[in-house]
Design a protein around this motif. Structure first.
Motif, PDB file in Angstrom:
ATOM      1  N   LEU A  13      12.098 -24.709  75.201  1.00 58.01           N
ATOM      2  CA  LEU A  13      11.695 -24.302  76.543  1.00 58.01           C
ATOM      3  C   LEU A  13      10.175 -24.288  76.691  1.00 58.01           C
ATOM      4  O   LEU A  13       9.652 -24.616  77.761  1.00 58.01           O
ATOM      5  CB  LEU A  13      12.285 -22.930  76.863  1.00 58.01           C
ATOM      6  N   VAL A  14       9.464 -23.915  75.634  1.00 52.56           N
ATOM      7  CA  VAL A  14       7.998 -23.959  75.688  1.00 52.56           C
ATOM      8  C   VAL A  14       7.531 -25.406  75.830  1.00 52.56           C
ATOM      9  O   VAL A  14       6.612 -25.699  76.603  1.00 52.56           O
ATOM     10  CB  VAL A  14       7.390 -23.298  74.437  1.00 52.56           C
ATOM     11  N   ALA A  15       8.163 -26.314  75.094  1.00 53.70           N
ATOM     12  CA  ALA A  15       7.814 -27.739  75.210  1.00 53.70           C
ATOM     13  C   ALA A  15       8.091 -28.250  76.622  1.00 53.70           C
ATOM     14  O   ALA A  15       7.300 -29.010  77.195  1.00 53.70           O
ATOM     15  CB  ALA A  15       8.602 -28.555  74.188  1.00 53.70           C
ATOM     16  N   ARG A  32      12.617 -22.524  87.602  1.00 54.97           N
ATOM     17  CA  ARG A  32      13.705 -23.474  87.880  1.00 54.97           C
ATOM     18  C   ARG A  32      13.315 -24.886  87.432  1.00 54.97           C
ATOM     19  O   ARG A  32      14.138 -25.620  86.861  1.00 54.97           O
ATOM     20  CB  ARG A  32      14.041 -23.465  89.373  1.00 54.97           C
ATOM     21  N   ALA A  33      12.061 -25.273  87.669  1.00 52.44           N
ATOM     22  CA  ALA A  33      11.601 -26.605  87.274  1.00 52.44           C
ATOM     23  C   ALA A  33      11.576 -26.740  85.755  1.00 52.44           C
ATOM     24  O   ALA A  33      11.926 -27.789  85.205  1.00 52.44           O
ATOM     25  CB  ALA A  33      10.207 -26.868  87.837  1.00 52.44           C
ATOM     26  N   VAL A  40      18.545 -26.909  80.684  1.00 53.43           N
ATOM     27  CA  VAL A  40      19.315 -25.671  80.570  1.00 53.43           C
ATOM     28  C   VAL A  40      19.465 -25.055  81.952  1.00 53.43           C
ATOM     29  O   VAL A  40      18.789 -25.447  82.912  1.00 53.43           O
ATOM     30  CB  VAL A  40      18.619 -24.662  79.623  1.00 53.43           C
ATOM     31  N   SER A  41      20.334 -24.089  82.058  1.00 50.41           N
ATOM     32  CA  SER A  41      20.503 -23.384  83.324  1.00 50.41           C
ATOM     33  C   SER A  41      19.338 -22.414  83.528  1.00 50.41           C
ATOM     34  O   SER A  41      18.664 -22.012  82.569  1.00 50.41           O
ATOM     35  CB  SER A  41      21.816 -22.607  83.335  1.00 50.41           C
ATOM     36  N   LEU A  42      19.110 -22.046  84.777  1.00 54.87           N
ATOM     37  CA  LEU A  42      18.060 -21.080  85.064  1.00 54.87           C
ATOM     38  C   LEU A  42      18.347 -19.755  84.364  1.00 54.87           C
ATOM     39  O   LEU A  42      17.424 -19.089  83.863  1.00 54.87           O
ATOM     40  CB  LEU A  42      17.956 -20.867  86.576  1.00 54.87           C
TER      41      LEU A  42
END
Length: 210
Positions: A13-15, A32-33, A40-42
């Motif tokens: 997620l950081v990437a 969301r973006a 992945v889902s929000l």
């Protein structure tokens, strides 16, 4: 969705956040973006990073870790502080500045976003504390392993290093000129080495300066 360890998911997620930030800018980056970028889902993203602030903080930490890795891999700290400054900053520039203007722009945007967002000012302060902290630790390790002392406190040297290189980066991003930027970097490196005034730890200066 296949199970993924929390640490792996966090890195993913950081990437994703870094990609969106570099492409869209901080102001237009939403959770969301980032979730869409990471596939992945929000809800999954918000489970790991409940707020945009926490996500941005993780991105800054990831960038700091990247800088620390470049500095650590660039030199043998046993060769002393002067060598570390010269080789470390040269390697840093070639790897993280010369070919990554988007990374540098993202970092500036993170700073200005935090400063302009009420209640987030501390994030900008923390960002630069982390930059200076990693440089101070690196300089102190290089001097210590070589049995050297610095003419000024390592924390002060680190702040001057960050400020000097920061200015060069901003000029380079605004008006890219590889040759000019490298000449200016070399000049800054010599200035920093002179400021550090490196000498063997056992050497004591007399009143006459000998």
């Amino acid at each position: 969705m296949a199970y993924m360890e929390a640490s792996v998911r966090r890195k993913q997620l950081v990437a994703a956040a870094r990609s969106v930030l570099a492409r869209e800018g901080v102001a237009r980056t939403s959770l969301r973006a980032v979730a869409a970028e990471g596939g992945v889902s929000l809800g999954t993203l918000q489970y790991v990073f409940p707020s945009k602030e926490l996500l941005l903080r993780a991105v800054i930490e990831d960038v700091v870790d990247e800088i620390a890795g470049v500095l650590k891999e660039s030199v043998q700290v046993e060769d002393g502080l002067e060598h570390a400054i010269r080789q470390g900053l040269t390697r840093f520039w070639s790897q993280l500045v010369a070919e990554q203007s988007d990374l540098q722009l993202m970092q500036y945007e993170l700073t200005t976003y935090a400063l302009r967002t009420p209640g987030q000012e501390h994030l900008a302060r923390w960002q630069y504390e982390r930059y200076a902290g990693i440089v101070a630790q690196w300089c102190q390790e290089a001097a210590g392993k070589a049995g050297e002392v610095c003419a000024i406190p390592f924390a002060q040297l680190a702040r001057v290093v960050v400020a000097s290189v920061d200015g060069l980066i901003l000029q380079h991003v605004c008006d890219p000129s590889p040759g000019r930027s490298r000449e200016d970097l070399d000049a800054v490196i010599e200035m920093l080495i002179g400021l550090a005034g490196v000498r063997p730890a056992g050497r004591v200066r007399t009143a006459g300066g000998a």
